[in-house]
Design a protein around this motif. Structure first.
Motif, short mmCIF file in Angstrom:
data_model
loop_
_atom_site.label_atom_id
_atom_site.label_comp_id
_atom_site.label_asym_id
_atom_site.label_seq_id
_atom_site.Cartn_x
_atom_site.Cartn_y
_atom_site.Cartn_z
N PRO A 221 -8.69 5.38 -9.12
CA PRO A 221 -9.95 5.56 -8.40
C PRO A 221 -9.71 5.69 -6.89
N ALA A 222 -10.43 6.60 -6.28
CA ALA A 222 -10.28 6.84 -4.84
C ALA A 222 -10.51 5.55 -4.05
N SER A 223 -11.35 4.70 -4.56
CA SER A 223 -11.67 3.47 -3.84
C SER A 223 -10.46 2.55 -3.68
N ARG A 224 -9.42 2.76 -4.49
CA ARG A 224 -8.26 1.88 -4.42
C ARG A 224 -7.21 2.36 -3.41
N ILE A 225 -7.45 3.49 -2.80
CA ILE A 225 -6.47 4.01 -1.82
C ILE A 225 -6.50 3.12 -0.57
N GLY A 226 -5.37 2.55 -0.24
CA GLY A 226 -5.29 1.66 0.92
C GLY A 226 -5.01 2.41 2.22
N VAL A 275 2.98 4.24 8.54
CA VAL A 275 2.15 3.43 7.64
C VAL A 275 3.01 2.47 6.83
N LEU A 276 4.16 2.96 6.34
CA LEU A 276 5.05 2.07 5.57
C LEU A 276 5.50 0.87 6.40
N GLY A 277 5.60 1.09 7.70
CA GLY A 277 5.99 0.01 8.58
C GLY A 277 4.93 -1.08 8.70
N GLN A 278 3.71 -0.78 8.26
CA GLN A 278 2.62 -1.75 8.39
C GLN A 278 1.99 -2.15 7.08
N ALA A 279 2.29 -1.37 6.04
CA ALA A 279 1.60 -1.60 4.76
C ALA A 279 2.07 -2.90 4.12
N ARG A 280 1.28 -3.39 3.17
CA ARG A 280 1.64 -4.57 2.40
C ARG A 280 2.08 -4.13 1.01
N PRO A 281 2.75 -4.96 0.28
CA PRO A 281 3.12 -4.62 -1.09
C PRO A 281 1.89 -4.34 -1.95
N THR A 302 5.86 -1.54 -3.21
CA THR A 302 6.34 -2.61 -4.10
C THR A 302 6.61 -3.87 -3.28
N GLU A 303 6.99 -4.92 -3.99
CA GLU A 303 7.31 -6.20 -3.34
C GLU A 303 8.48 -6.05 -2.36
N ARG A 304 9.36 -5.06 -2.67
CA ARG A 304 10.55 -4.90 -1.82
C ARG A 304 10.20 -4.48 -0.40
N LEU A 305 9.01 -3.90 -0.23
CA LEU A 305 8.63 -3.39 1.09
C LEU A 305 8.72 -4.48 2.16
N ALA A 306 8.32 -5.69 1.78
CA ALA A 306 8.29 -6.78 2.76
C ALA A 306 9.68 -7.11 3.31
#
Lengths: 490, 400
Positions: A221-226, A275-281, A302-306
């Motif tokens: 769903p479009a609403s889930r796009i962060g 964005v990847l530099g600021q996004a959350r998992p 993913t969790e690895r992003l952190a």
């Protein structure tokens, strides 16, 4: 699962104040005043799309020594060579193993997103990772709106089947020969059509179709796009399209137009790196690329992003900034005015291609030697070890100096030798682990330079052969203004 | 050490053209001007010369390659002529070739001629040119002043000297040379200057200003050398002999190995040590009467004075400001104006330095004459501080 394992970015240090450009040109086109806010990134005279691509790749930690890469792609519409593989130059500069698939992707403002989709689909089991770099330095006419809207920059992604920080969920591509602008093979500059038509009939019609189709097919769903990434020259357009397709309006990513400008074919990936530099998992990131159609790609972090961060990242490069208020310098760096360079500039210093090939690791990758017997690193690599206590013959292994810490032992600002940006700074830089080089400097802050300062070695244009239109690349020392006199980072 | 050259070879005659912007002259004209004075001084004719050495450094700007241009210009009688080039130390190389040939007994009379015609480039300073295709790929984009300015930042950092103090001492180097040059009718620059003028001049390569840099000139110089017994047979009474003649060439140690600190010349120290040993000099500060240092830039002279052990390391600036190297000082330096004011036609400079020492030793230096000099040293350097060639020659009266 395939996706992004690591990333990096690059934005040139110089930021042209748009006001300076507008003040110089508004007499001719008062409409330019609408673009007078903020800054655009501006490549130094010794930077081009290729050097920025190398810089973005080197922002990925460990990229130079990565034995896992099996492919390197470069996406751009402004690479220095129309026929000499630019990805091959990048691979040489990064000192990558020659067992490597290399490919240039070009021809459209969405070449980076299109190429990225192909590269992700091409990640075969058993193969290594893929380095995908997008970089752009658009050539723009003086007094054009694009001169104000465009910026220079690059981004790099390492694609993989494992250790993924952002999973590639899927993509959709829509081809439509919508000619908002074009640049023919004979032309230096773009030819553009009316902006309102581009916005209303182009972006607002084509992009929503691509996004809706993608999300429907993936059943997300479009609403889930962060985070929603859509570069465009129009203010708030990403927000407007987000609203149209049901993406939360606050998901529209800042397109950095106030600080960088639109980095053309590189901009989708540059914003993705930002964005990847600021996004959350566990967040969805939707990336769109527009140009004779639309690409839409969906990633999920993913969790690895952190646990990952690039060396500087786009954010770090945004902070490494030097305002430029002299529009004439921009024109000069872009060769948009015929300047009196003086007779010294006439010296014909060509690069024999056979010499370059024999010495490509030295000249392109800053590879010297390290003596097997005594361990002394030295540049250039020689037959006889330079340590007077050793003197071993043919004892040296390849030793790459790029990425190693060095400090300034002596320096000067030379106003006699010809440089496109005088004075020429250079000096002896001494590597902490051994070895030294009398090196050209670049990105110098005149008031801060001093003996003992640490430097980063960066890949730049050493000399541009104007007779043969050939950029000669080498490495320069970029003084690190954030270091104190002992070379420690503040 | 080998037995050395001391007192084996005599300078029979020397000549030197007027240096400067010789717009009216080709290199060949300058060669004739120097050579004719040299032949007249030696009292021999061209047909008596057994072999010749010819030094030029940037031959593509004037005569081209080989020994042919010298042989053509002087119509030398089909004798061996060797063209030599060793950066800015080329002039001393021509002299070395001639001296060694005489010492070896291969020639009775040998000629050394150096020339450079630099003022056909269309701009000031040395020509911007290729350093070789591979070097062009990685050498820094350095002018000569930029390369030598490195010495100043490294020296200042090493000795913890205030840059203002160092710049003042460097300025005095040039003030002193202008003072000396004003008394030399052959010098390129004959104006006197003061320290404030130097300090206010435009910057060429930080921290070097215009007056920290030597002149770029046209000129030629020549010497004829022989053995002492031949000189006596030719009727010469006051004989000036070669006491030492040494050359040291960088091997990459300074440029590539992390040891050298950039504040001095490794080659200077090596060549000086060998030269003093060859000449039998133990205490150069007490024994050397005068010198011509390779003052391409003021900072080069300053650190060289330490490398030659005439000043203590880290203290040359004080000696300079104290007047130790002035014409009236203990060891006059650049009594003819030096590269700074006599000028720097590259291939001729080493021979020009010897010319002044020779005149002084024979009491023929007119207004510039020093009282009773015994040993004169010439220091001729080429290249960059991190990769260079340095020759040190010492000449003196026979028996000194």
């Amino acid at each position: 699962m395939v996706g992004i394992a690591s990333f990096g970015g690059y934005v040139p240090r110089l930021r042209l104040e748009r006001k300076a450009c507008v003040e110089a040109n508004a007499w001719f086109n008062p409409a330019l005043r609408a673009y007078a806010k903020g800054e655009r990134s501006m490549a130094n005279w010794d930077e081009d799309s290729l050097t920025m691509a190398v810089a973005a790749a080197r922002d990925v930690p460990g990229i130079e020594r990565s034995a896992e890469l099996s492919a390197a792609f470069v996406a751009s519409t402004t690479m220095p060579f129309a026929d000499r593989q630019n990805a091959g130059v990048l691979a040489t500069a990064l000192n990558l193993d020659e067992s490597l698939s290399t490919l240039d992707v070009t021809g459209s403002q969405r070449c980076a997103t299109s190429g990225l989709i192909q590269a992700l689909h091409g990640l075969a089991p058993g193969n290594g990772r893929t380095l995908f770099v997008a970089s752009e330095q658009r050539r723009t006419k003086a007094a054009s709106p694009l001169e104000l809207l465009a910026g220079d920059g690059a981004a790099a992604l390492v694609l993989s089947r494992e250790e993924i920080i952002a999973e590639f969920v899927g993509s959709y591509q829509l081809a439509a020969d919508f000619v908002d602008h074009y640049r023919s093979a004979q032309d230096t500059f773009d030819y553009s059509w009316e902006e309102r038509w581009i916005r209303d009939e182009g972006y607002l019609q084509i992009v929503p179709r691509a996004i809706k189709t993608l999300l429907e097919r993936l059943e997300v769903p479009a609403s889930r796009i962060g985070h929603f990434i859509l570069p465009s020259p129009f203010p708030k357009l990403a927000q407007r399209i987000a609203k149209t397709v049901g993406i939360p309006e606050n998901a529209a990513a800042d397109n950095l137009d106030g600080m960088i400008g639109d980095t053309g074919a590189a901009h989708s990936l540059l914003l993705l790196a930002y964005v990847l530099g600021q996004a959350r998992p566990e967040e969805y990131i939707l990336v769109a690329g527009f140009g004779q159609g639309c690409d839409a790609l969906l990633f999920r972090t993913t969790e690895r992003l952190a646990g990952f961060s690039p060396r500087r990242g786009i954010k770090g490069y945004l902070e490494r900034r030097r305002p430029e208020s002299n529009y004439n310098r921009f024109l000069a760096f872009r060769n948009l005015v015929e300047r009196e360079k003086g007779i010294r500039a006439e010296a014909d210093i060509r690069a024999p291609l056979s010499t370059l090939y024999r010495n490509r690791r030295m000249a392109m990758a800053l590879v010297g030697g390290q003596c097997r017997r005594c361990g002394t690193p030295q540049f250039p690599k020689g037959h006889v070890c330079v340590d007077p206590k050793c003197g071993a013959l043919d004892s040296q292994e390849d030793y790459c100096f790029a990425g190693r810490t060095a400090r300034i032992q002596s320096w000067t600002a030379d106003r006699l030798t010809y440089s496109p940006d005088p004075p020429t700074y250079f000096g002896m830089v001494v590597f902490e682990q051994g070895g030294r080089l009398m090196a050209d400097f670049t990105d110098v802050d005149a008031s801060a330079i001093r003996v003992g300062m640490s430097v980063d070695m960066v890949f730049r244009v050493k000399h541009y052969d104007e007779l043969r239109h050939f950029p000669k690349y080498f490495w320069k020392a970029a003084p690190d203004a954030a270091s104190d006199s002992t070379g420690q980072k503040n | 050490m080998a037995r050395g050259i001391k007192d084996k070879v005599v300078i029979l005659g020397m000549g030197c053209s007027r240096f400067g912007e010789r717009w009216d002259c080709n290199a060949e004209d300058l060669v004739v001007e120097a050579a004719e004075e040299c032949f007249a001084d030696a009292g021999v004719g061209r047909e008596q010369i057994d072999a010749a050495w010819f030094s030029t450094a940037i031959e593509e700007q004037h005569v081209g390659k080989s020994g042919v241009p010298l042989a053509f210009t002087l119509r030398l009688p089909f004798i061996p002529v060797t063209r030599v080039e060793n950066f800015c130390a080329s002039g001393t190389e021509a002299f070395r070739g001639a001296v060694y040939a005489v010492a070896a007994g291969a020639a009775d009379l040998a000629l050394a001629v150096g020339v450079e015609k630099l003022k056909d480039t269309g701009y000031g300073g040395l020509p911007q040119r290729s350093r070789g295709p591979l070097n062009d790929m990685y050498w820094a984009n350095a002018s000569a002043p930029g390369a030598f300015a490195q010495l100043a930042t490294a020296y200042q950092a090493k000795h913890g000297l205030e840059m203002e103090v160092l710049k003042r001492a460097m300025a005095q180097v040039s003030v002193k040379s202008h003072e000396n040059g004003s008394r030399n009718p052959k010098a390129h620059l004959r104006n006197r200057i003061d320290i404030d003028t130097v300090l206010r001049a435009p910057v060429i390569a930080e921290p070097l200003g215009l007056y920290d840099c030597c002149g770029v000139s046209d000129g030629a110089a020549a010497a004829i050398v022989t053995r002492p017994e031949i000189a006596r047979e030719l009727g010469k009474k006051d004989l000036v002999t070669v006491k030492a003649l040494q050359l040291s060439v960088s091997n990459g140690f300074e440029a590539s190995f992390n040891s050298w600190d950039g504040s001095h010349f490794v080659t200077n120290r090596t060549a000086a040590r060998r030269a003093y040993e060859e000449a039998g000099i133990r205490d150069p500060r007490a024994e050397i009467s005068m010198l011509e240092a390779h003052d391409c830039f003021s900072i080069t002279e300053l650190v060289t004075l330490e490398d030659l052990r005439l000043s203590e390391e880290g203290h040359a600036w004080r000696d300079i400001l104290d007047g130790f190297y002035n014409a009236q000082g203990k060891i006059p330096c650049q009594i003819d104006g030096g590269l700074k004011c006599f000028g720097h036609p590259i291939g001729a400079s080493g021979l020009r330095m010897l010319y002044e020492m020779y005149l002084q030793l024979l009491g023929r230096a007119a207004e510039r004459q020093l009282p009773d000099p015994r040993l004169g040293l010439t220091h001729n350097l080429g290249g960059f501080p991190h990769q260079n060639v340095v020759s040190v020659a010492i000449i003196g009266r026979l028996g000194a």
